[in-house]
Design a protein around this motif. Structure first.
Motif, short mmCIF file in Angstrom:
data_model
loop_
_atom_site.label_atom_id
_atom_site.label_comp_id
_atom_site.label_asym_id
_atom_site.label_seq_id
_atom_site.Cartn_x
_atom_site.Cartn_y
_atom_site.Cartn_z
N GLN A 6 0.84 -1.20 0.00
CA GLN A 6 0.00 0.00 0.00
C GLN A 6 0.87 1.25 0.00
OE1 GLN A 6 -2.56 0.40 3.40
NE2 GLN A 6 -3.99 1.68 2.27
N ALA A 7 0.50 2.22 -0.84
CA ALA A 7 1.25 3.49 -0.88
C ALA A 7 1.06 4.23 0.44
CB ALA A 7 0.76 4.35 -2.03
N PRO A 8 2.09 4.91 0.92
CA PRO A 8 1.95 5.66 2.17
C PRO A 8 1.09 6.90 1.96
CG PRO A 8 4.09 6.09 1.18
CD PRO A 8 3.43 5.03 0.34
N PHE A 9 0.42 7.35 3.03
CA PHE A 9 -0.32 8.60 2.93
C PHE A 9 0.66 9.76 2.92
CE2 PHE A 9 -0.21 7.75 7.54
CZ PHE A 9 0.21 8.98 8.05
N VAL A 37 -1.29 21.12 -4.49
CA VAL A 37 -0.39 20.46 -3.55
C VAL A 37 -0.13 19.04 -4.03
CG1 VAL A 37 -0.08 19.69 -1.16
CG2 VAL A 37 -1.28 21.83 -1.63
N TYR A 38 -1.21 18.38 -4.45
CA TYR A 38 -1.10 17.02 -4.98
C TYR A 38 -1.72 16.99 -6.38
CZ TYR A 38 -0.09 15.90 -0.14
OH TYR A 38 0.46 15.87 1.10
N GLU A 39 -0.94 16.57 -7.35
CA GLU A 39 -1.39 16.45 -8.74
C GLU A 39 -1.49 14.99 -9.09
OE1 GLU A 39 1.63 18.74 -10.77
OE2 GLU A 39 0.35 20.53 -10.69
N ASN A 40 -2.71 14.47 -9.11
CA ASN A 40 -2.97 13.07 -9.43
C ASN A 40 -2.00 12.12 -8.71
OD1 ASN A 40 -3.23 14.61 -12.51
ND2 ASN A 40 -5.04 13.84 -11.51
N PRO A 41 -1.94 12.22 -7.38
CA PRO A 41 -0.98 11.40 -6.64
C PRO A 41 -1.24 9.90 -6.79
CG PRO A 41 -2.57 12.38 -5.13
CD PRO A 41 -2.81 12.99 -6.48
N ASP A 42 -0.20 9.16 -7.03
CA ASP A 42 -0.27 7.70 -7.14
C ASP A 42 -1.34 7.25 -8.13
OD1 ASP A 42 1.78 7.45 -5.23
OD2 ASP A 42 0.33 7.63 -3.60
N GLY A 43 -1.55 8.02 -9.22
CA GLY A 43 -2.51 7.66 -10.24
C GLY A 43 -3.94 8.06 -9.94
N SER A 44 -4.17 8.81 -8.89
CA SER A 44 -5.51 9.26 -8.53
C SER A 44 -6.10 10.16 -9.62
CB SER A 44 -5.45 10.04 -7.21
OG SER A 44 -6.68 10.69 -6.95
#
Length: 125
Positions: A6-9, A37-44
Motif C-alpha cells: 500500500q502506498a503511504p499517505f 499540492v497534490y497532482e494526481n498522486p499515485d494515479g488518482s
C-alpha cells in the motif's frame, strides 16, 4: 490490499504559503493565487491544493471544466453564477461544490483562503 504494498499517505506542511499568482492576462484586475499540492498522486483522478483571493474591484471569473469541491478556511467568498442568478456568501468552514461547466465570479470583501479538490488531470489548472 496488502499493507506492505500500500502506498503511504502524504502530509505537506505550509503548502498554502507563497501560492503562484493567477496570470493577469487571463484574470485581469484580480489578485488570485492558486497552486496544486497534490497532482494526481499515485494515479488518482484528483488534484488538490489552495486558492487565495485578495479584494479587488474586479471579480475573478473561473469556468470549471471539471467537478470541484472547496472548503473555505479563512475569510469569505462572494460566489456568483450570472447564468443562473445564484449568489452565495461562503464563509470559513463552509463546503462548496462546483459542477463541471459552472462559470463562477469570485470576490471577497478583504481576503479568503480555501482548500480544493478537483476531479481533473493536473494539466487543467
Amino acid at each position: 490490499m496488502n499493507i506492505a504494498t500500500q502506498a503511504p499517505f502524504k502530509v505537506t506542511a505550509d503548502a498554502w504559503k507563497n501560492l503562484p499568482k493567477m496570470p493577469d492576462e487571463e484574470y485581469p484586475g484580480t489578485e488570485g493565487f492558486i497552486g496544486d499540492v497534490y497532482e494526481n498522486p499515485d494515479g488518482s483522478v484528483m488534484c488538490s491544493g489552495f486558492f487565495e483571493l485578495k479584494h479587488t474591484d474586479e471579480p475573478l471569473l473561473y469556468e470549471y471544466k471539471y467537478d470541484e469541491m472547496k472548503v473555505v478556511l479563512e475569510g469569505e467568498f462572494l460566489l456568483e453564477n450570472k447564468e443562473t442568478g445564484q449568489t452565495v456568501v461562503a464563509r470559513a468552514k463552509d463546503a462548496i461544490f462546483f459542477p463541471k461547466g459552472s462559470k463562477i465570479y469570485f470576490s471577497t470583501p478583504s481576503y479568503a483562503l480555501a482548500f480544493y479538490t478537483g476531479h481533473r488531470d493536473a494539466g487543467l489548472l
